[in-house]
Design a protein around this motif. Structure first.
Motif, short mmCIF file in Angstrom:
data_model
loop_
_atom_site.label_atom_id
_atom_site.label_comp_id
_atom_site.label_asym_id
_atom_site.label_seq_id
_atom_site.Cartn_x
_atom_site.Cartn_y
_atom_site.Cartn_z
N GLN A 182 33.49 46.02 43.89
CA GLN A 182 34.87 46.11 43.40
C GLN A 182 35.07 47.32 42.49
O GLN A 182 36.09 48.01 42.58
CB GLN A 182 35.27 44.82 42.69
N LYS A 183 34.10 47.59 41.64
CA LYS A 183 34.19 48.74 40.74
C LYS A 183 34.20 50.05 41.52
O LYS A 183 35.03 50.92 41.28
CB LYS A 183 33.02 48.71 39.75
N THR A 184 33.28 50.21 42.46
CA THR A 184 33.16 51.44 43.24
C THR A 184 34.38 51.67 44.11
O THR A 184 34.97 52.75 44.11
CB THR A 184 31.89 51.41 44.10
N LEU A 185 34.77 50.66 44.86
CA LEU A 185 35.92 50.81 45.76
C LEU A 185 37.21 50.96 44.96
O LEU A 185 38.09 51.76 45.33
CB LEU A 185 36.02 49.63 46.71
N GLY A 186 37.34 50.23 43.86
CA GLY A 186 38.52 50.35 43.02
C GLY A 186 38.67 51.76 42.45
O GLY A 186 39.77 52.31 42.43
N SER A 187 37.57 52.34 42.01
CA SER A 187 37.59 53.69 41.48
C SER A 187 38.00 54.70 42.55
O SER A 187 38.80 55.60 42.30
CB SER A 187 36.21 54.04 40.91
N PHE A 188 37.45 54.55 43.75
CA PHE A 188 37.80 55.45 44.86
C PHE A 188 39.29 55.34 45.19
O PHE A 188 39.99 56.34 45.34
CB PHE A 188 36.94 55.13 46.08
N LEU A 189 39.78 54.13 45.30
CA LEU A 189 41.19 53.91 45.63
C LEU A 189 42.12 54.45 44.56
O LEU A 189 43.16 55.03 44.87
CB LEU A 189 41.45 52.43 45.87
N GLN A 190 41.74 54.29 43.30
CA GLN A 190 42.57 54.78 42.19
C GLN A 190 42.75 56.30 42.25
O GLN A 190 43.80 56.80 41.84
CB GLN A 190 41.97 54.38 40.85
N THR A 193 33.06 61.74 49.69
CA THR A 193 32.42 61.28 48.47
C THR A 193 31.27 60.37 48.86
O THR A 193 31.44 59.49 49.71
CB THR A 193 33.43 60.50 47.59
N PHE A 194 30.11 60.59 48.25
CA PHE A 194 28.96 59.74 48.52
C PHE A 194 28.54 59.05 47.24
O PHE A 194 28.50 59.67 46.18
CB PHE A 194 27.80 60.56 49.10
N GLN A 195 28.25 57.74 47.35
CA GLN A 195 27.90 56.98 46.16
C GLN A 195 26.93 55.86 46.52
O GLN A 195 27.08 55.19 47.53
CB GLN A 195 29.16 56.39 45.52
N THR A 196 25.95 55.68 45.64
CA THR A 196 25.02 54.57 45.79
C THR A 196 25.79 53.27 45.54
O THR A 196 26.53 53.16 44.57
CB THR A 196 23.86 54.68 44.79
N LEU A 197 25.60 52.31 46.45
CA LEU A 197 26.31 51.04 46.31
C LEU A 197 25.56 49.94 47.05
O LEU A 197 25.21 50.10 48.22
CB LEU A 197 27.73 51.15 46.89
N ASP A 198 25.32 48.84 46.35
CA ASP A 198 24.85 47.61 46.99
C ASP A 198 26.11 46.84 47.36
O ASP A 198 26.71 46.17 46.52
CB ASP A 198 23.96 46.82 46.04
N TYR A 199 26.53 46.96 48.59
CA TYR A 199 27.80 46.40 49.01
C TYR A 199 27.85 44.87 48.84
O TYR A 199 28.93 44.30 48.68
CB TYR A 199 28.09 46.77 50.47
N ASN A 220 26.80 43.25 46.32
CA ASN A 220 27.03 42.95 44.90
C ASN A 220 28.54 43.05 44.66
O ASN A 220 29.10 44.15 44.59
CB ASN A 220 26.26 43.94 44.04
N THR A 221 29.20 41.92 44.52
CA THR A 221 30.65 41.88 44.42
C THR A 221 31.19 42.72 43.28
O THR A 221 32.15 43.48 43.45
CB THR A 221 31.14 40.42 44.28
N GLU A 222 30.61 42.60 42.11
CA GLU A 222 31.10 43.34 40.95
C GLU A 222 30.96 44.86 41.16
O GLU A 222 31.90 45.62 40.90
CB GLU A 222 30.34 42.91 39.70
N GLU A 223 29.80 45.27 41.63
CA GLU A 223 29.57 46.70 41.88
C GLU A 223 30.51 47.22 42.98
O GLU A 223 31.06 48.31 42.87
CB GLU A 223 28.11 46.90 42.29
#
Length: 113
Positions: free
Chosen positions: A99-107, A86-92, A94-97
């Motif tokens: 957490q949202k991106t990694l949380g979604s992947f883990l879920q 899975t590839f996704q744009t992410l400003d690592y 940015n804490t909020e972004e």
């Protein structure tokens, strides 16, 4: 090291990886291929025996992230294994972004951490 992580993880639970700064995803795909090949081969000697330990872990999934949307578009277009990469744009940073991106992947895999 990688092989001890594989051996400790239950085989009914996928192994998950994160590639921060994945660029066009070529190295991410190569890592997935390498991990997948080594997971079903003889991995490393058992400390108490002269034979090699074998692990049957084949369920790897990697999230590749990059801050550059154009690089992520290229990675997605050229993704050789979309069911496991899975590839996704992410400003690592940015804490909020993050957490949202990694949380979604883990879920997706029933994980919280």
């Amino acid at each position: 090291d990688f092989y001890s992580v594989i051996q400790k993880n239950p085989t009914d639970r996928p192994l998950l990886g994160l590639d921060i700064g994945c660029n066009t995803g070529e190295l991410t795909a190569a890592l997935l291929e390498q991990f997948s090949q080594n997971s079903t081969e003889n991995c490393q000697p058992d400390d108490n025996k002269s034979t090699l330990q074998t692990t049957q872990h084949t369920d790897f999934h990697i999230l590749g992230c990059d801050i550059d949307n154009i690089l992520i578009q290229r990675a997605t277009e050229n993704n050789p294994c979309p069911d496991r990469l899975t590839f996704q744009t992410l400003d690592y940073m940015n804490t909020e972004e993050r957490q949202k991106t990694l949380g979604s992947f883990l879920q997706r895999f029933g994980r919280a951490k």
